[in-house]
Structures are given as structure tokens and as C-alpha cells.
Write a protein that holds these residues in place. Structure first.
Motif, mmCIF file in Angstrom:
data_model
loop_
_atom_site.group_PDB
_atom_site.id
_atom_site.type_symbol
_atom_site.label_atom_id
_atom_site.label_comp_id
_atom_site.label_asym_id
_atom_site.label_seq_id
_atom_site.Cartn_x
_atom_site.Cartn_y
_atom_site.Cartn_z
ATOM 1 N N TYR A 101 -47.195 24.019 5.070
ATOM 2 C CA TYR A 101 -46.780 23.004 6.048
ATOM 3 C C TYR A 101 -47.848 21.920 6.133
ATOM 4 C CZ TYR A 101 -46.040 21.333 10.958
ATOM 5 O OH TYR A 101 -45.872 20.588 12.095
ATOM 6 N N ILE A 102 -47.410 20.650 6.147
ATOM 7 C CA ILE A 102 -48.319 19.516 6.296
ATOM 8 C C ILE A 102 -48.003 18.799 7.613
ATOM 9 C CG2 ILE A 102 -49.124 17.318 5.328
ATOM 10 C CD1 ILE A 102 -48.246 18.319 2.581
ATOM 11 N N PRO A 103 -48.701 19.143 8.685
ATOM 12 C CA PRO A 103 -48.486 18.414 9.940
ATOM 13 C C PRO A 103 -49.232 17.081 9.890
ATOM 14 C CG PRO A 103 -50.142 20.120 10.252
ATOM 15 C CD PRO A 103 -49.665 20.251 8.832
ATOM 16 N N ILE A 104 -48.552 16.008 10.251
ATOM 17 C CA ILE A 104 -49.180 14.685 10.312
ATOM 18 C C ILE A 104 -49.690 14.509 11.740
ATOM 19 C CG2 ILE A 104 -48.845 12.200 10.006
ATOM 20 C CD1 ILE A 104 -46.498 12.882 8.131
ATOM 21 N N LEU A 105 -51.003 14.495 11.888
ATOM 22 C CA LEU A 105 -51.606 14.533 13.215
ATOM 23 C C LEU A 105 -52.464 13.303 13.489
ATOM 24 C CD1 LEU A 105 -52.841 18.245 13.156
ATOM 25 C CD2 LEU A 105 -50.707 17.370 14.140
ATOM 26 N N LYS A 106 -52.380 12.811 14.710
ATOM 27 C CA LYS A 106 -53.268 11.733 15.124
ATOM 28 C C LYS A 106 -54.688 12.283 15.237
ATOM 29 C CE LYS A 106 -49.850 9.050 17.741
ATOM 30 N NZ LYS A 106 -49.947 7.831 16.916
ATOM 31 N N GLY A 107 -55.659 11.463 14.902
ATOM 32 C CA GLY A 107 -57.044 11.879 15.054
ATOM 33 C C GLY A 107 -57.467 11.762 16.505
ATOM 34 N N LYS B 292 -58.249 23.728 16.861
ATOM 35 C CA LYS B 292 -59.330 24.641 17.260
ATOM 36 C C LYS B 292 -58.766 25.961 17.766
ATOM 37 C CE LYS B 292 -63.207 24.949 20.526
ATOM 38 N NZ LYS B 292 -63.945 24.235 21.610
ATOM 39 N N HIS B 293 -57.610 25.908 18.435
ATOM 40 C CA HIS B 293 -57.014 27.113 19.019
ATOM 41 C C HIS B 293 -55.921 27.724 18.134
ATOM 42 C CE1 HIS B 293 -59.136 26.866 22.805
ATOM 43 N NE2 HIS B 293 -58.808 25.599 22.934
ATOM 44 N N THR B 294 -55.748 27.187 16.924
ATOM 45 C CA THR B 294 -54.746 27.745 16.014
ATOM 46 C C THR B 294 -55.296 28.995 15.342
ATOM 47 O OG1 THR B 294 -53.746 25.584 15.570
ATOM 48 C CG2 THR B 294 -53.385 27.301 13.924
ATOM 49 N N ASN B 295 -54.516 30.063 15.321
ATOM 50 C CA ASN B 295 -55.035 31.311 14.752
ATOM 51 C C ASN B 295 -55.248 31.164 13.241
ATOM 52 O OD1 ASN B 295 -52.677 32.308 13.210
ATOM 53 N ND2 ASN B 295 -51.711 32.488 15.214
ATOM 54 N N PRO B 296 -56.216 31.868 12.686
ATOM 55 C CA PRO B 296 -56.589 31.724 11.275
ATOM 56 C C PRO B 296 -55.442 31.910 10.289
ATOM 57 C CG PRO B 296 -58.264 32.971 12.447
ATOM 58 C CD PRO B 296 -57.104 32.818 13.396
ATOM 59 N N SER B 297 -54.538 32.844 10.570
ATOM 60 C CA SER B 297 -53.434 33.097 9.639
ATOM 61 C C SER B 297 -52.504 31.901 9.520
ATOM 62 C CB SER B 297 -52.642 34.337 10.080
ATOM 63 O OG SER B 297 -52.031 34.120 11.344
ATOM 64 N N THR B 298 -52.385 31.137 10.606
ATOM 65 C CA THR B 298 -51.591 29.906 10.561
ATOM 66 C C THR B 298 -52.406 28.787 9.940
ATOM 67 O OG1 THR B 298 -50.283 30.494 12.518
ATOM 68 C CG2 THR B 298 -50.388 28.166 11.951
ATOM 69 N N ALA B 299 -53.664 28.645 10.350
ATOM 70 C CA ALA B 299 -54.513 27.554 9.872
ATOM 71 C C ALA B 299 -54.647 27.560 8.351
ATOM 72 C CB ALA B 299 -55.885 27.637 10.528
ATOM 73 N N GLU B 300 -54.731 28.746 7.752
ATOM 74 C CA GLU B 300 -54.939 28.810 6.310
ATOM 75 C C GLU B 300 -53.723 28.335 5.525
ATOM 76 O OE1 GLU B 300 -53.733 33.529 5.594
ATOM 77 O OE2 GLU B 300 -55.822 32.881 5.512
ATOM 78 N N ARG B 301 -52.574 28.229 6.173
ATOM 79 C CA ARG B 301 -51.366 27.762 5.510
ATOM 80 C C ARG B 301 -51.110 26.268 5.731
ATOM 81 N NH1 ARG B 301 -48.283 31.807 3.572
ATOM 82 N NH2 ARG B 301 -48.748 33.946 4.237
ATOM 83 N N LEU B 302 -51.956 25.639 6.536
ATOM 84 C CA LEU B 302 -51.786 24.226 6.864
ATOM 85 C C LEU B 302 -52.659 23.341 5.980
ATOM 86 C CD1 LEU B 302 -52.074 24.342 10.779
ATOM 87 C CD2 LEU B 302 -50.001 24.586 9.391
ATOM 88 N N LYS B 303 -52.176 22.151 5.710
ATOM 89 C CA LYS B 303 -53.002 21.101 5.131
ATOM 90 C C LYS B 303 -52.664 19.835 5.920
ATOM 91 C CE LYS B 303 -54.753 19.147 0.854
ATOM 92 N NZ LYS B 303 -54.681 19.149 -0.634
ATOM 93 N N PRO B 304 -53.306 19.664 7.070
ATOM 94 C CA PRO B 304 -52.957 18.531 7.928
ATOM 95 C C PRO B 304 -53.266 17.184 7.289
ATOM 96 C CG PRO B 304 -54.947 19.617 8.719
ATOM 97 C CD PRO B 304 -54.386 20.478 7.630
ATOM 98 N N LEU B 305 -52.469 16.206 7.651
ATOM 99 C CA LEU B 305 -52.739 14.825 7.275
ATOM 100 C C LEU B 305 -53.198 14.126 8.549
ATOM 101 C CD1 LEU B 305 -50.496 12.470 5.106
ATOM 102 C CD2 LEU B 305 -51.788 11.664 7.078
ATOM 103 N N PHE B 306 -54.479 13.808 8.618
ATOM 104 C CA PHE B 306 -55.029 13.148 9.795
ATOM 105 C C PHE B 306 -54.868 11.639 9.663
ATOM 106 C CE2 PHE B 306 -57.709 17.074 9.703
ATOM 107 C CZ PHE B 306 -57.357 17.571 10.944
ATOM 108 N N GLU B 307 -54.320 11.034 10.699
ATOM 109 C CA GLU B 307 -54.212 9.580 10.732
ATOM 110 C C GLU B 307 -55.359 9.023 11.581
ATOM 111 O OE1 GLU B 307 -49.618 8.586 9.857
ATOM 112 O OE2 GLU B 307 -50.181 8.624 11.971
ATOM 113 N N VAL B 308 -56.182 8.189 10.966
ATOM 114 C CA VAL B 308 -57.335 7.623 11.652
ATOM 115 C C VAL B 308 -56.857 6.594 12.675
ATOM 116 C CG1 VAL B 308 -59.510 6.371 11.368
ATOM 117 C CG2 VAL B 308 -58.716 7.925 9.562
#
Length: 377
Positions: free
Chosen positions: A5-11, A20-36
Motif C-alpha cells: 500500500y502507498i498512502p499519499i500523506l501530507k508532511g 509513529k503509532h502504526t504497528n510494525p507489521s503494518t508499517a513494513e508493508r507501507l511505502k508512503p509518498l510524502f508531499e512536502v
């Protein structure tokens, strides 16, 4: 590695706290796209940037540190679509060049995003020139409105895409394409599916690592989601239905889901909204369950979240307090325990639930689709 999953997130703080509060098992499957975020408005006018010789550098450095605090050692995409394509710092360095180099020094594995729509700018091109040489990163080519229009002339579209690939010097196997519909309000699922299929046909000459499909169905204003105050409603996540239909139709293709989490991409930041309504955007299968309160200026003000949380916690949609950090907060708030938080806290709460819910939904659908394909053989 292909992300789930690629969540597009505001910086922004709300999104950083969610990660920060996302559990590791979920975080390892993410590749967020940060928008500056753009350095403008109330941010640029903040006292901490006044009287600095290089306020833009200070702002971007502050942002990079915050990102590193939650995503050090992990891969992500970074885009500056809210800036002019030729935006530079006070010393003349391009904004994107500085952000990527600063993140690298802080241990964040940031990957570049090329916006097809602004590729014509020569200063923008220079940022990505030969970026793939000696680099194990993945290049993301982001296709938005102009790209969708150019698909009507496939030959022109493919020539332009070939130019991007050649200029950046990334191998095809280290390139992904993000088909980004942005705000999906004016589109139907059928429209979106047809556009993606047209794009898949044009992209078939290349062997890209994967193709992501993104969009946002959450409205900018809460009253567009739920008309009456102190009531509930549902918003169909058209981007999810589109991805599922295409994933099923093209099981052999690496199609990755992407969205803008619980924010509309066109939402205006840093604008005072004293009469904003209390709201919870609770992600469920194919939809958002939206609980709308009333103006934060009326009687119970922020305390209305005790009641709004109880609506979610007592519904059949609630996945339990242990599902995510956001669900734990909703559970406690429904019982009147702890504070209700501020608008930024609410972004964090809704986003942490969303990240876990979407990751789970995508994984379950992928497994089910694979089983259906196996049965049909």
C-alpha cells in the motif's frame, strides 16, 4: 520489494504521529509518498522563521528531521507538487535536491517522484538527470490530469515517458508508475477503470516494477459527506473499488493500491476554521463510515467526541480497541476516558486506523483473488 500500500500523506504532524503509532507489521508493508508542504501562509509567517537568513532551508530541515523521527531506515517516496517546479532555496539549490540529500543524511531512504505534468521545466529536469545511476532507489513517475489527457495521443504520451526514463537513467525494473486521479468526486468507478485500462495499454511496452492506482473519495467539506449535523453517513471509496476491479481483471499485473488516507488532496491547509464540525472518518471495507457532529463552537465543543466515538465504538463497523492506536483512542473516548484531542490529534486517530484497515483489506483481497485464479486453472 513491491509495497502492499502507498498512502499519499501530507508532511504534517498528524500524519507523522499516525506513522509513529502504526504497528510494525503494518508499517513494513507501507511505502508512503510524502508531499512536502509549501512554505507559505501561516507556516512562513511563523515566528520561528522570522529574521532567519535562510527560512526555507530551516523549514525543510525541520520537516526532514520530523520525517526521520518516524521513518528512519525505511523507504518512502517524496514529492513537492505543492511547490513550483523550479522552486529553489535562498542559496539557489532546488527544493527537491535539498530534501533528498538531507533525508539521506538522516537515514531515510527517500525515493524520487517525477511529475509527468511539469516535466517540461528545465530546472525540474536537472534535479532528476541521471538520478538512477549507481542508485538502488525506485523512481515513481506520477501521472495526473495532463497525462490522462495525453493518453488520447498514445504516441506523444509514450515519447514523453521515454524521455523521462532516458533522462533519469533508471532501469525499467526500478521504476513504478502512479496513476493518480486526485479528487475522485467528478468520476465514476467505470470512468476510472476505463482510464486505467487505457494507461495500462500505453505502458505495456515497458516492464515496470509495478503500477499504483490512487485517488481520494473523501470530500473536502464534511457536509458533502453527511448533510445533517449530528448524524452518520457513508462515502464510497471509489479508488478501492477501481483497484479491486482491475486487480481481478489483470491478476498477473503488479497493481498496487494507493490513496490519500483520510484527507482530500484539494483541502486547504492552515486556514482557521473555528466553526468546523466534529467528525470521525472511520474506514471500512469499500467505504468510509462518517460520523458528523456539530460546530466546535457550540455547547460541548470538543467534548462532543465522547459521543461521536461512542457511535463508532457501538456500531457493527468497529474493529475493536486492539486493532490500531486510533481504535484504542476511540474506545477510551467513548467511555469518557482521557482527552478528546485537537484537530491534529483527530487526523492521527483517523489515519492510524485507516493505514491498518486498508493494508488488511488489500491483503485479504489479494489472497482471495489469487485463490480464485488458482481455482479457474
Amino acid at each position: 520489494m513491491i509495497p502492499t500500500y502507498i498512502p499519499i500523506l501530507k508532511g504534517k504532524k498528524g500524519e507523522f504521529d499516525a506513522l509513529k503509532h502504526t504497528n510494525p507489521s503494518t508499517a513494513e508493508r507501507l511505502k508512503p509518498l510524502f508531499e512536502v508542504p509549501a512554505f507559505a501562509g501561516s507556516i512562513a509567517e511563523s515566528k520561528r522563521f522570522q529574521d532567519l537568513a535562510q527560512p526555507t532551508v530551516a523549514f525543510l530541515n525541520e520537516l526532514a528531521v520530523k520525517m526521520a523521527n518516524v521513518w528512519e531506515g525505511r523507504r518512502c517516496f517524496v514529492d513537492a507538487r505543492h511547490w513550483a517546479p523550479n522552486a529553489t532555496l535562498e542559496n539557489g539549490e532546488h527544493v527537491l535536491s535539498y530534501v533528498h540529500s538531507r533525508l539521506a543524511s538522516l537515514g531515510v531512504l527517500s525515493n524520487p517522484v517525477v511529475n509527468y505534468d511539469v516535466w517540461d521545466d528545465p530546472e525540474y529536469q536537472e534535479v532528476f538527470k541521471d538520478a538512477g545511476v549507481g542508485n538502488d532507489a525506485t523512481l515513481c513517475i506520477r501521472l495526473q490530469s495532463d497525462a490522462m489527457e495525453d493518453l488520447d495521443d498514445p504516441e506523444y504520451f509514450m515519447e514523453r515517458l521515454e524521455e523521462i526514463i532516458a533522462s533519469t537513467a533508471f532501469e525499467e525494473a526500478r521504476i513504478c508508475v502512479l496513476i493518480d486521479f486526485g479528487d475522485t468526486a467528478p468520476l465514476s468507478v467505470i470512468d476510472m477503470q476505463a482510464e486505467v485500462e487505457k494507461c495500462l495499454e500505453a505502458l505495456s511496452r515497458w516492464r515496470f516494477a509495478y503500477i499504483a492506482i490512487a485517488g481520494s473519495s473523501i470530500p473536502t467539506l464534511i457536509n458533502d459527506a453527511v448533510e445533517e449535523i449530528n448524524s452518520t453517513g457513508f462515502v464510497t471509496r471509489k479508488e478501492m473499488l477501481t483497484w479491486k476491479a482491475l486487480k481481478k481483471a489483470y491478476p498477473s499485473k503488479n497493481l498496487v493500491f494507493s490513496d490519500y488516507a483520510i484527507r482530500n488532496p484539494n483541502a486547504v491547509d492552515d486556514v482557521p476554521a473555528p466553526h468546523a464540525n466534529g467528525k470521525i472518518r472511520y474506514t471500512i471495507t469499500n467505504q468510509f463510515f462518517v460520523v458528523r457532529g456539530h460546530s466546535m463552537q457550540l455547547h460541548d465543543k470538543g467534548k462532543q467526541y465522547h459521543r461521536l466515538s461512542a457511535v463508532v465504538a457501538n456500531s457493527s463497523h468497529f474493529l475493536g480497541r486492539n486493532f490500531s492506536h486510533g481504535d484504542e483512542h476511540i474506545y477510551c473516548c467513548a467511555k469518557g476516558e482521557g482527552g478528546c484531542g485537537n484537530p491534529t490529534t483527530r487526523i492521527t486517530i483517523d489515519t492510524t486506523h485507516h493505514l491498518r484497515a486498508v493494508t488488511t483489506e488489500v491483503l485479504e483481497f489479494t489472497v482471495a483473488t489469487a485463490k480464485d485464479v488458482e481455482k479457474s486453472r
